[in-house]
Scaffold this active site. Structure first.
Site, PDB file in Angstrom:
ATOM      1  N   SER A 164       0.838  -1.199   0.000  1.00  0.00           N
ATOM      2  CA  SER A 164       0.000   0.000   0.000  1.00  0.00           C
ATOM      3  C   SER A 164       0.872   1.248   0.000  1.00  0.00           C
ATOM      4  O   SER A 164       1.971   1.247   0.565  1.00  0.00           O
ATOM      5  CB  SER A 164      -0.897   0.013   1.241  1.00  0.00           C
ATOM      6  OG  SER A 164      -1.557   1.260   1.387  1.00  0.00           O
ATOM      7  N   TYR A 178      -1.930  -0.648  10.197  1.00  0.00           N
ATOM      8  CA  TYR A 178      -1.982  -0.934   8.761  1.00  0.00           C
ATOM      9  C   TYR A 178      -0.760  -0.368   8.051  1.00  0.00           C
ATOM     10  O   TYR A 178      -0.072  -1.081   7.317  1.00  0.00           O
ATOM     11  CB  TYR A 178      -3.264  -0.350   8.158  1.00  0.00           C
ATOM     12  CG  TYR A 178      -3.400  -0.625   6.677  1.00  0.00           C
ATOM     13  CD1 TYR A 178      -3.758  -1.893   6.222  1.00  0.00           C
ATOM     14  CD2 TYR A 178      -3.170   0.372   5.735  1.00  0.00           C
ATOM     15  CE1 TYR A 178      -3.876  -2.158   4.862  1.00  0.00           C
ATOM     16  CE2 TYR A 178      -3.292   0.120   4.373  1.00  0.00           C
ATOM     17  CZ  TYR A 178      -3.639  -1.152   3.942  1.00  0.00           C
ATOM     18  OH  TYR A 178      -3.750  -1.410   2.599  1.00  0.00           O
TER      19      TYR A 178
END
Length: 281
Positions: A164, A178
């Protein structure tokens, strides 16, 4: 220079592919791309129902095939079972796509300890575990792509990790576990590339920006226009974007790419640094 055809550069037909989290979202987008281009694709997710439904849908598209192998990647015994079932069916694995993951958002003060445990396990630890257990199948695929009598791998086995952009920069929202886990995944991928490249196994990361997925659905409903306006290309990622990038990495065209982190984000990272020229101050 040896002659080649552009059409053959991106050929993945006949390759055996395993995609975790492949029943929906980005994983399903990647699975669809491989099946539509003639690969034999195994998809895994926690939900047996979702896996079977997606496999049925993709098999109707062809010309490749899709086989469901449901497993909860957080559970080590599920990983072991997945590898046992895959090994009973296949002698080699040409492409491993580590896509299964989770996200969590909460304030700094309220961020739960369990969130870090869950996300670090699924987003980093299990990527290592599954890759480790797939090594015999990946090595067998590397041998198929080698040159007889030489230690040269013209068609290596591939590991593709779905990261990501939040692991490449500091997010402007509170997704501590995350972003940290994705940054860890990116570095793990490079570490694997340095270790396994010698054996004809490449490891690369696709650092995704916003895509239409269940994980992003609520965010896009609430602030989708704001997100689009921060991306130089002014749109959210489409299935063709992620499928095409994965196919590139898995094909002859991407066979010399190893240890890379590809930002697939429409320029959102650079867009953070440069204001939209049409925006009035």
């Amino acid at each position: 220079m040896s002659s080649f055809q552009i059409s053959n550069l991106f050929d993945v037909s006949g390759k055996v592919v395993l995609i975790t989290g492949g029943s929906r979202g980005i994983g399903k987008m990647i699975a669809t791309g491989f099946v539509r281009n003639g690969a034999k694709v195994y998809i895994s997710s926690r939900s047996e129902k979702d896996c079977e439904a997606t496999a049925k849908e993709l098999n109707a598209l062809g010309p490749g095939t899709c086989i469901p192998l449901p497993a909860d990647m957080q559970q080590l015994e599920h990983v072991d079972r997945l590898i046992k079932e895959l090994s009973a069916r296949e002698k080699a694995l040409h492409v491993l796509v580590n896509n299964a993951g989770a996200a969590w958002g909460d304030t700094l003060e309220d961020y739960p300890d369990t969130a870090f445990t869950k996300l670090l396990t699924l987003n980093v630890h299990r990527v290592f575990t599954l890759t480790q257990k797939c090594l015999p199948l990946l090595r067998a695929a590397a041998e198929q792509g080698g040159v007889v009598g030489e230690v040269v791998y013209k068609d290596p086995a591939r590991i593709i990790n779905i990261g990501s952009v939040e692991g490449l920069t500091v997010p402007n929202h509170e997704t501590y576990a995350y972003s940290a886990s994705k940054a860890g995944l990116h570095h793990l991928s490079r570490h694997l590339a340095g270790r396994l490249g010698w054996e004809g196994i490449t490891s690369n990361t696709i650092a995704c920006g916003p895509f239409e997925s269940k994980m992003m659905a609520q965010t896009l409903r609430e602030i989708g226009d704001v997100i689009r306006n921060r991306i130089p290309l002014q749109r959210i990622g489409a299935p063709e974007d992620i499928a095409g990038t994965a196919i590139f990495l898995a094909s002859r065209a991407g066979s010399y790419v190893n240890g890379a982190t590809i930002a697939l984000d429409g320029g959102s990272l650079v867009g953070m640094q440069i204001m939209n020229p049409s925006t009035k101050l």
